[in-house]
Design an enzyme around this catalytic site. Structure first.
Site, PDB file in Angstrom:
ATOM      1  N   ASP A   1       0.849  -1.199   0.000  1.00 13.52           N
ATOM      2  CA  ASP A   1       0.000   0.000   0.000  1.00 13.52           C
ATOM      3  C   ASP A   1       0.882   1.247   0.000  1.00 13.52           C
ATOM      4  O   ASP A   1       1.630   1.473   0.952  1.00 13.52           O
ATOM      5  CB  ASP A   1      -0.888  -0.023   1.262  1.00 13.52           C
ATOM      6  CG  ASP A   1      -1.999   1.007   1.233  1.00 13.52           C
ATOM      7  OD1 ASP A   1      -1.970   1.897   0.363  1.00 13.52           O
ATOM      8  OD2 ASP A   1      -2.898   0.916   2.098  1.00 13.52           O
TER       9      ASP A   1
ATOM     10  N   GLU B   1     -10.389   2.744  -1.322  1.00  9.96           N
ATOM     11  CA  GLU B   1     -10.880   2.599   0.050  1.00  9.96           C
ATOM     12  C   GLU B   1     -11.546   3.872   0.563  1.00  9.96           C
ATOM     13  O   GLU B   1     -12.364   3.807   1.469  1.00  9.96           O
ATOM     14  CB  GLU B   1      -9.762   2.141   0.996  1.00  9.96           C
ATOM     15  CG  GLU B   1      -8.650   3.141   1.183  1.00  9.96           C
ATOM     16  CD  GLU B   1      -7.525   2.594   2.058  1.00  9.96           C
ATOM     17  OE1 GLU B   1      -7.164   1.420   1.902  1.00  9.96           O
ATOM     18  OE2 GLU B   1      -7.026   3.359   2.890  1.00  9.96           O
TER      19      GLU B   1
ATOM     20  N   ARG C   1     -11.477  -1.111  -4.360  1.00 11.74           N
ATOM     21  CA  ARG C   1     -11.384  -1.373  -2.917  1.00 11.74           C
ATOM     22  C   ARG C   1     -12.510  -0.776  -2.074  1.00 11.74           C
ATOM     23  O   ARG C   1     -12.426  -0.730  -0.852  1.00 11.74           O
ATOM     24  CB  ARG C   1     -10.029  -0.863  -2.401  1.00 11.74           C
ATOM     25  CG  ARG C   1      -8.974  -1.894  -2.688  1.00 11.74           C
ATOM     26  CD  ARG C   1      -7.633  -1.562  -2.144  1.00 11.74           C
ATOM     27  NE  ARG C   1      -7.546  -1.141  -0.763  1.00 11.74           N
ATOM     28  CZ  ARG C   1      -7.783  -1.925   0.290  1.00 11.74           C
ATOM     29  NH1 ARG C   1      -8.167  -3.175   0.103  1.00 11.74           N
ATOM     30  NH2 ARG C   1      -7.646  -1.454   1.513  1.00 11.74           N
TER      31      ARG C   1
ATOM     32  N   TRP D   1      -1.650  11.756   3.902  1.00 13.17           N
ATOM     33  CA  TRP D   1      -1.270  10.696   4.838  1.00 13.17           C
ATOM     34  C   TRP D   1      -1.626   9.352   4.259  1.00 13.17           C
ATOM     35  O   TRP D   1      -2.636   9.163   3.631  1.00 13.17           O
ATOM     36  CB  TRP D   1      -1.965  10.844   6.196  1.00 13.17           C
ATOM     37  CG  TRP D   1      -1.648   9.657   7.051  1.00 13.17           C
ATOM     38  CD1 TRP D   1      -0.436   9.375   7.636  1.00 13.17           C
ATOM     39  CD2 TRP D   1      -2.500   8.551   7.376  1.00 13.17           C
ATOM     40  NE1 TRP D   1      -0.500   8.174   8.296  1.00 13.17           N
ATOM     41  CE2 TRP D   1      -1.756   7.643   8.150  1.00 13.17           C
ATOM     42  CE3 TRP D   1      -3.849   8.257   7.064  1.00 13.17           C
ATOM     43  CZ2 TRP D   1      -2.291   6.440   8.635  1.00 13.17           C
ATOM     44  CZ3 TRP D   1      -4.375   7.080   7.539  1.00 13.17           C
ATOM     45  CH2 TRP D   1      -3.600   6.181   8.328  1.00 13.17           C
TER      46      TRP D   1
END
Ligand code: EZ4
Ligand code: CO
Length: 402
Positions: free
Chosen positions: A210, A262, A283, A402
């Site tokens: 990731d 995500e 995702r 982040w």
């Protein structure tokens, strides 16, 4: 089958969870996860203040109509808070429908398309040796697919390097932790990590990584290209996907499979990525992409373009979301893989569940509905604790993703 009660349960058995519980006049209840990591109370308020008053008295059997009522009826569409709220309602209604018909939810979704669900676990370490040991530990537990993240020399903390043994928990109490970032150090390091992992574990183990939205498209292209010899199952979130067309550039340079989504909350977030075949795995998660109903629509679009699913399954997806994801994964034809991070023992005690893990594979179980319940009494022993995800700055202090 009228809805007579709905309530939001906020608890923190090791980490925060927001759960919606809907009860019908027949005495059945269903659960939906509404956890939005670091912004939990915004969703709780959206549900309590705006959604729940609309649910009371409605027919719990009309899942699609209620979805459209909450989506179109709000006028203000999409966004993580709205869509997590709609997800909680949708998931709870699927749970109720399964219980009322006495079947597991996957049977309502077309039945099982496979015997069991391939999942991947999270190995991480402070350096390469440590990460190799962590991957070995997961392989020993039977995992056939393992995500590897490692600390990087020169950076004090790195995304994905865990504190717990079986999970990675980034949210911290009170104030966001500040990480330091250097794409240069990262890019020089990661290919060495995977060169070593392939040397240690051979070619059969599925390895994932990731990048967590940190690279520019051309940096991501370089990383994908340099990782090609190590045959990753996927490289995740190589660059932020607000600009979907940026993946064209990555795609032109590398055959490393890409996984994204995500943070997505609707089909519109991934329409271009899927239709232009810019990604290999989508995702989006049940909790953040508006429930089982909407995620199935995303999967159907993806199926046309040979894009497979790879649902987000970090610890901030509660066991309710995990159960819903497993019913979805078992039934949908173009399933790829499911992320699975263990929850803490406290979390598992609050949320009892019928899903199981064996030999790197999972199954949702055959209990009616989702097969997950919440012990409200126990949950009340774990009150909400404010927590934030970290922020990330480059070495010169510039704010970074982040
Ligand atoms: O940063 O779940 O692939 N998994 C991830 C996670 C996410 C957190 C955010 O809430 O990227 O670790
Ligand atoms: Co991720």
């Amino acid at each position: 089958m009228r809805i007579v009660d709905a309530k939001v349960i906020i608890c923190s058995p090791g980490r925060n969870f927001v759960t919606l519980k809907i009860t019908t006049e027949d005495g059945l209840h269903g659960l939906g996860d509404a956890t939005l990591n670091g912004r939990e109370l915004a969703v709780a308020s959206y549900l309590s203040d705006h959604v729940i008053p609309l649910l009371i008295g409605r027919d719990a059997r009309r899942i699609e109509d209620l979805w459209q009522y909450l989506y179109k009826g709000a006028y203000w569409r999409r966004g993580p808070v709205t869509m997590a709220s709609i997800s909680a309602v949708d998931t709870a209604l699927w749970d109720i429908k399964g219980k009322s018909l006495n079947v597991p939810v996957y049977q309502l979704l077309g039945g099982a398309s496979r015997d069991a669900i391939l999942v991947y676990g999270h190995a991480s370490g402070k350096d390469i040796d440590d990460t190799v040991a962590a991957v070995a530990a997961y392989a020993k537990l039977g995992y056939k697919a393992i995500r590897a993240q490692s600390g990087i020399p020169g950076l004090n903390s790195t995304y994905g390097v865990g504190r717990g043994k079986m999970f990675y928990e980034p949210a911290e109490k009170d104030a966001p932790v500040e990480d330091l970032w250097s794409s240069e150090l990262y890019l020089n390091f990661v290919p060495r990590l995977f060169e070593r992992l392939r040397k240690e574990f051979g070619s059969d183990l599925h390895l994932l990584h990731d990048a967590h939205h940190r690279l520019t498209p051309i940096e991501a292209a370089r990383l994908g290209k340099e990782l090609e010899p190590y045959h990753l199952f996927w490289l995740e979130d190589p660059t932020p996907a607000e600009l979907q067309e940026s993946f064209r550039l990555i795609r032109r340079h590398t055959t490393t499979p890409l996984a994204v989504g995500e943070v997505f909350n609707s089909i519109f977030d991934c329409q271009q990525l899927i239709q232009e075949q810019l990604i290999d795995y989508i995702r989006a998660a049940v909790v953040h992409a508006a429930g089982i109903s909407h995620l199935r629509k995303i999967a159907s679009l993806a199926e046309m373009y040979q894009v497979r699913t790879g649902c987000h399954g970090a610890t901030d997806m509660s066991p309710v979301c995990m159960a819903a994801a497993l019913h979805f994964d078992l039934s949908v034809h173009n399933f790829g893989i499911q992320e699975y991070m263990h929850h803490s023992a406290e979390t598992d005690r609050v949320f009892s569940h019928s899903y199981t893990f064996a030999d790197g594979m999972m199954h949702p179980g055959d209990a009616p509905g989702l097969g997950v319940d919440i012990d409200e009494q126990l949950a009340s022993n774990y009150p909400y604790r404010r927590a934030y995800l970290p922020i990330n700055r480059k070495l010169d202090g510039t704010m970074h993703s982040w």
